[in-house]
Motif scaffolding. Structure first.
Motif, mmCIF file in Angstrom:
data_model
loop_
_atom_site.group_PDB
_atom_site.id
_atom_site.type_symbol
_atom_site.label_atom_id
_atom_site.label_comp_id
_atom_site.label_asym_id
_atom_site.label_seq_id
_atom_site.Cartn_x
_atom_site.Cartn_y
_atom_site.Cartn_z
ATOM 1 N N ILE A 128 107.280 14.757 10.355
ATOM 2 C CA ILE A 128 107.372 15.630 9.386
ATOM 3 C C ILE A 128 108.721 16.018 8.969
ATOM 4 C CG2 ILE A 128 106.719 18.051 8.712
ATOM 5 C CD1 ILE A 128 104.466 17.888 10.750
ATOM 6 N N THR A 129 109.571 15.952 10.220
ATOM 7 C CA THR A 129 110.874 15.933 9.723
ATOM 8 C C THR A 129 111.578 14.997 8.921
ATOM 9 O OG1 THR A 129 111.434 17.440 11.699
ATOM 10 C CG2 THR A 129 113.249 16.399 10.794
ATOM 11 N N GLU A 130 111.548 13.857 9.234
ATOM 12 C CA GLU A 130 111.620 12.800 8.459
ATOM 13 C C GLU A 130 111.096 12.751 6.939
ATOM 14 O OE1 GLU A 130 112.141 7.761 9.221
ATOM 15 O OE2 GLU A 130 111.001 8.922 10.440
ATOM 16 N N GLN A 131 109.770 13.040 7.071
ATOM 17 C CA GLN A 131 109.215 12.948 5.450
ATOM 18 C C GLN A 131 109.954 14.144 4.454
ATOM 19 O OE1 GLN A 131 106.122 11.289 4.227
ATOM 20 N NE2 GLN A 131 106.789 9.961 6.074
ATOM 21 N N LEU A 132 110.024 15.166 5.180
ATOM 22 C CA LEU A 132 110.572 16.480 4.388
ATOM 23 C C LEU A 132 112.254 16.450 4.503
ATOM 24 C CD1 LEU A 132 108.225 19.115 5.432
ATOM 25 C CD2 LEU A 132 107.822 17.539 3.545
ATOM 26 N N GLY A 133 112.714 16.186 5.459
ATOM 27 C CA GLY A 133 114.283 16.174 5.271
ATOM 28 C C GLY A 133 114.632 17.519 5.844
ATOM 29 N N MET A 134 113.614 18.268 6.553
ATOM 30 C CA MET A 134 113.933 19.541 6.927
ATOM 31 C C MET A 134 113.458 19.848 8.304
ATOM 32 S SD MET A 134 111.746 22.974 5.282
ATOM 33 C CE MET A 134 112.043 22.236 3.496
ATOM 34 N N ALA A 135 114.251 20.728 8.992
ATOM 35 C CA ALA A 135 113.990 20.890 10.344
ATOM 36 C C ALA A 135 112.902 22.155 10.440
ATOM 37 C CB ALA A 135 115.172 21.186 11.257
ATOM 38 N N PRO A 136 112.068 22.163 11.532
ATOM 39 C CA PRO A 136 111.327 23.074 11.600
ATOM 40 C C PRO A 136 111.903 24.534 12.157
ATOM 41 C CG PRO A 136 111.386 21.665 13.829
ATOM 42 C CD PRO A 136 112.129 20.988 12.744
ATOM 43 N N GLY A 137 111.333 25.563 12.244
ATOM 44 C CA GLY A 137 111.645 26.859 12.502
ATOM 45 C C GLY A 137 112.658 27.596 11.700
ATOM 46 N N GLY A 138 112.619 27.068 10.125
ATOM 47 C CA GLY A 138 113.593 27.900 9.533
ATOM 48 C C GLY A 138 113.262 29.238 9.152
ATOM 49 N N GLU A 139 111.980 29.735 9.165
ATOM 50 C CA GLU A 139 111.591 30.950 9.113
ATOM 51 C C GLU A 139 111.987 31.860 10.227
ATOM 52 O OE1 GLU A 139 107.728 29.298 10.728
ATOM 53 O OE2 GLU A 139 109.488 28.756 10.156
ATOM 54 N N PHE A 140 112.082 31.118 11.347
ATOM 55 C CA PHE A 140 112.460 31.933 12.563
ATOM 56 C C PHE A 140 114.128 32.457 12.724
ATOM 57 C CE2 PHE A 140 108.725 29.726 14.457
ATOM 58 C CZ PHE A 140 107.732 30.570 14.019
ATOM 59 N N ARG A 141 114.699 31.278 12.246
ATOM 60 C CA ARG A 141 116.063 31.396 12.077
ATOM 61 C C ARG A 141 116.581 32.445 10.903
ATOM 62 N NH1 ARG A 141 115.195 26.105 13.046
ATOM 63 N NH2 ARG A 141 115.663 25.493 10.935
ATOM 64 N N GLU A 142 115.713 32.479 9.651
ATOM 65 C CA GLU A 142 116.033 33.404 9.022
ATOM 66 C C GLU A 142 115.516 34.903 9.437
ATOM 67 O OE1 GLU A 142 116.953 34.184 4.794
ATOM 68 O OE2 GLU A 142 117.311 32.127 6.269
ATOM 69 N N ALA A 143 114.557 34.965 10.268
ATOM 70 C CA ALA A 143 114.247 36.288 10.688
ATOM 71 C C ALA A 143 115.421 36.637 11.733
ATOM 72 C CB ALA A 143 112.989 36.081 11.475
ATOM 73 N N PHE A 144 115.745 35.941 12.552
ATOM 74 C CA PHE A 144 117.008 36.199 13.456
ATOM 75 C C PHE A 144 118.125 36.796 12.470
ATOM 76 C CE2 PHE A 144 120.171 34.429 16.592
ATOM 77 C CZ PHE A 144 120.040 35.307 17.539
ATOM 78 N N LYS A 145 118.617 35.821 11.442
ATOM 79 C CA LYS A 145 119.577 36.397 10.767
ATOM 80 C C LYS A 145 119.639 37.739 10.225
ATOM 81 C CE LYS A 145 120.308 34.392 6.602
ATOM 82 N NZ LYS A 145 120.535 33.368 5.606
ATOM 83 N N GLU A 146 118.374 37.847 9.399
ATOM 84 C CA GLU A 146 117.984 39.255 8.727
ATOM 85 C C GLU A 146 117.782 40.369 9.572
ATOM 86 O OE1 GLU A 146 118.376 39.759 5.662
ATOM 87 O OE2 GLU A 146 118.687 37.610 4.963
ATOM 88 N N ALA A 147 117.688 40.309 10.974
ATOM 89 C CA ALA A 147 117.427 41.093 11.872
ATOM 90 C C ALA A 147 118.615 41.766 12.235
ATOM 91 C CB ALA A 147 116.514 40.863 13.148
ATOM 92 N N GLY A 148 119.652 40.799 12.280
ATOM 93 C CA GLY A 148 121.256 41.461 12.558
ATOM 94 C C GLY A 148 121.903 41.964 11.559
ATOM 95 N N ARG A 149 121.194 41.879 10.374
ATOM 96 C CA ARG A 149 121.842 42.935 9.376
ATOM 97 C C ARG A 149 121.381 44.168 9.416
ATOM 98 N NH1 ARG A 149 121.530 38.431 4.583
ATOM 99 N NH2 ARG A 149 123.431 37.074 5.172
ATOM 100 N N VAL A 150 120.310 44.767 9.924
ATOM 101 C CA VAL A 150 119.399 45.783 9.991
ATOM 102 C C VAL A 150 120.017 46.714 11.301
ATOM 103 C CG1 VAL A 150 117.132 46.981 9.965
ATOM 104 C CG2 VAL A 150 117.439 44.885 8.711
ATOM 105 N N PRO A 151 120.668 47.887 10.822
ATOM 106 C CA PRO A 151 121.102 48.604 12.069
ATOM 107 C C PRO A 151 119.834 49.007 13.080
ATOM 108 C CG PRO A 151 121.834 49.555 9.902
ATOM 109 C CD PRO A 151 120.871 48.347 9.695
ATOM 110 N N PHE A 152 120.088 48.845 14.388
ATOM 111 C CA PHE A 152 119.022 49.145 15.397
ATOM 112 C C PHE A 152 117.992 48.282 15.614
ATOM 113 C CE2 PHE A 152 120.990 53.304 13.677
ATOM 114 C CZ PHE A 152 121.853 53.650 14.791
#
Length: 364
Positions: A152-176
């Motif tokens: 799937i990665t080769e077909q789409l040129g996109m690595a899995p788990g992007g939504e989880f990395r996005e959640a990790f990044k956005e959670a770090g911007r929210v106090p507490f």
């Protein structure tokens, strides 16, 4: 299971735009208590009481009034990343829970190019690591699933788990905001899945995974977020591999529900540590959303889905496992060149594999 033992509390690092969605600069001379109260008020001001959220978000309420915003995603979807970011920014949660376990947490801190490379490279080291963590049978099956991910990665040129990395990044911007891993450990899932399948089902599944080559597009991925189409696909999977659906989907629905309910416990608000309902964002594959909704108000027994049966002591079981090992060795050979090619020297194993070819498993 203690949820905090699976939590990932490290900060994400500086956001891409430090002036956007970042906590305000605190005036000098504030005490710790005053700073905490100021940041708490800042988050409360940014939290929307009636947010307009994507249609992939389901809202659930706990008995104490805590709110869960459950974001259903497709694991190779850019729009799912946007849905996650939109939801976290709108509701300013106390906790973010993602469908990962400690064995897959590394994907949160790896960049996209590294993940693309990792997903495409299946080598002897990966096979050895999978076998060490999960045992021979479960480890080799994990390698086959990695091959599917790489396809799937080769077909789409996109690595899995992007939504989880996005959640990790956005959670770090929210106090507490705390960040938790909510999924059952993957070795438990693999071992229970392998134990639940008959020898013939294992053979059919391995064959289907080994020779998976159907093209997939970004449009196909987005269709996975449509509940009616997803339910149809799940029904087909249940018909083909009911035991696999039970261990990989239904049991993890229960586990995810359990960790999400733990996350919705009341939190302490400054300055008097008063208990108030929590706001939680859960990020899971869309296929788990219906099961979490069904289980939300039910009594759950997690111990039942965490046990792994010991291997059978009967001799004929070892014979069958030997046949399966040869078949899976052939699968890994196809996935990784000469890897485990010595297992293919047996004419009987080759004949067994060739006889499986007309029946190709359909795996979603």
């Amino acid at each position: 299971m203690d949820q905090d033992s699976n939590s990932e509390d490290e900060s994400v690092g500086p956001p891409e735009d430090p002036l956007e969605d970042s906590p305000p600069c605190l005036p000098p001379g504030l005490s710790d208590g005053e700073a905490i109260e100021l940041l708490w008020q800042y988050r409360a001001q940014r939290r929307q009481s009636s947010p307009e959220l994507p249609e992939t978000v389901t809202r659930l309420t706990s008995p104490d009034g805590s709110l869960l915003y459950l974001v259903g995603t497709a694991h190779f979807s850019d729009s799912s990343k946007k849905d996650v970011a939109t939801t976290i920014r709108a509701v300013q949660p106390d906790v973010v829970v993602v469908e990962l376990c400690q064995y897959r947490v590394s994907m949160l801190k790896m960049d996209e190019s590294t993940l693309l490379k990792e997903a495409k490279e299946i080598n002897l080291e990966k096979v050895q690591q999978a076998i060490k963590q999960n045992g021979v049978m479960s480890g080799l099956m994990q390698i086959l699933l990695l091959k599917v991910s790489a396809h799937i990665t080769e077909q789409l040129g996109m690595a899995p788990g992007g939504e989880f990395r996005e959640a990790f990044k956005e959670a770090g911007r929210v106090p507490f905001c705390k960040f938790h891993l909510g999924d059952r450990p993957i070795p438990v899932t693999f071992k229970r899945a392998i134990a639940a399948l008959s020898v013939w089902q294992k053979a059919r599944l391995a064959w289907g995974l080994c020779f998976l080559s159907d093209p997939i597009s970004k449009e196909d991925v987005e269709k996975c977020k449509q509940k009616d189409l997803l339910e149809q696909t799940m029904s087909e999977m249940i018909g083909e591999f009911p035991a696999l659906h039970q261990t990989i989907v239904a049991e993890r629905d229960i586990y995810l529900t359990h960790t999400l309910r733990q996350a919705t416990r009341c939190v302490e608000a400054p300055p008097n540590a008063q208990k108030v309902p929590a706001v939680v964002v859960g990020v899971v594959g869309m296929g788990h959303v219906p099961g979490i909704e069904r289980n939300w108000d039910r009594h759950l027994n997690i111990s039942e889905i965490m046990s792994v049966a010991p291997p059978s002591q009967f001799g004929w079981v070892f014979v069958l496992k030997g046949v399966m090992l040869g078949m899976l060795g052939y699968a890994c050979y196809r996935a990784g060149g000469t890897l485990m090619g010595a297992l293919l020297s047996s004419t009987a194993i080759r004949s067994f594999v060739d006889n499986l070819r007309p029946k190709r498993a359909q795996v979603s």
